[in-house]
Design an enzyme around this catalytic site. Structure first.
Site, PDB file in Angstrom:
ATOM      1  CB  ALA A 110      -0.936   0.000   1.208  1.00 15.80           C
ATOM      2  CB  ALA A 111       4.419   1.941  -0.610  1.00 10.87           C
ATOM      3  N   GLY A 112       2.231   3.060  -2.469  1.00 12.44           N
ATOM      4  CA  GLY A 112       1.790   4.054  -3.447  1.00 12.44           C
ATOM      5  C   GLY A 112       0.450   4.663  -3.094  1.00 12.44           C
TER       6      GLY A 112
END
Length: 305
Positions: A252-254
């Protein structure tokens, strides 16, 4: 000021599959640990990130009339997100994402769109008031394009800033959508797919941003993973370095970055560098925890760094 943000996007049940490496053709692997399920979808993740990091969020999307859909709906509702724009469809299952996780934290994702691909223009038209009263509208490409284009059209007529996260990337974006996009936020792979250019160095990013400008999108923000974030916004460009951390799960970094950006920046983009710094920090916290939505930090966690 609290940004009013509308997200038009996907809701998926994420199924995490931890393996030693991506299997080769014909290879059978044992899982490193039991698979698990969690709330996800690019739209839902970005909405949760924006809400946790200081924005007030309205969500527009579609789910199936099934247990997964109800789980996702309750998850968003518990975050304080306005879910009045989420429609339930009896003719489709809720979207699913199968996420292959490797020990170094990197992932590969396969998505079944399900109900996400059955949204209608009527859905977003019903939410015209919420869309046009927002400061920022975000959309991705995990849904069908018709409601995204309709929502962007409504937003532009009301002076709402439109952010397109072109993920997963299409070989070519519809010209109508390009004309309605104020800011495009690809990662390096998506930027390369859309511009047919390599995107590795700052010079590459500048060339890619110029290509987007020629297409009709004035502002570009390209996420480069551990190398940081490049932006060309309001005629200015720079490369902002990432925080150095040991990643556990980059799923879920982006999405955290996009949600954080929408929560922090002002609609005229005058604080874009500050907003990117904030979003970078939020993303660095996300990758240090396992899971997608559950790994997204809240505002206090970011501010205490």
């Amino acid at each position: 000021m609290t940004n009013q943000v509308t997200v038009v996007g996907s809701l998926n049940m994420d199924i995490h599959i931890p393996v030693d490496h991506i299997p080769l053709q014909g290879e059978t692997l044992s899982l490193l640990r039991p698979s698990s399920q969690a709330a996800g979808g690019k739209g839902a993740n970005q909405a949760v990130a924006a809400q946790r990091l200081g924005a007030s969020v309205h969500f527009v999307g579609t789910i199936g009339k099934d247990d997964a859909g109800q789980f996702l709906l309750k998850k968003c509702q518990n975050e304080g997100i306005d879910i009045s724009g989420v429609r339930e469809l009896s003719a489709a299952n809720t979207g699913q994402a199968f996420i292959i996780l490797e020990p170094d934290g990197h992932n590969s994702i396969m998505v079944e769109g399900g109900a996400n691909k059955l949204g209608t223009v009527e859905n977003v038209t019903d939410d015209r008031a919420n869309i046009q009263s927002s400061q920022i509208l975000i959309a991705q490409l995990e849904t069908n394009l018709e409601p995204v284009i309709a929502a962007f059209s409504m937003a532009k007529k009301a002076g709402v800033l439109t952010i397109l996260n072109p993920a997963p990337a299409l070989p070519k974006l519809p010209e109508e959508l390009i004309k309605l996009t104020d800011v495009i936020t690809p990662n390096e792979t998506e930027a390369g797919t859309l511009t047919n250019l390599k995107v590795e160095t700052k010079a590459d990013c500048e060339e890619s941003a110029e290509k987007f400008r020629e297409m009709g999108i004035a502002n570009t923000v390209i996420t480069l993973g551990s190398r940081g974030v490049f932006y060309q916004v309001n005629g200015k460009s720079d490369l902002i370095h990432a925080h150095k951390v040991k990643p556990v799960d980059t799923t879920a970094a982006g999405d955290t970055f996009i949600g954080a950006l929408a929560a922090k920046m002002v609609p005229d983009l005058s604080n874009i560098a500050e907003a990117i710094e904030f979003a970078n920090l939020a993303s660095s916290l996300t990758v240090q925890k396992a899971g997608a939505m559950d790994s997204i930090p809240d505002l206090a966690s970011v501010e205490n760094q």
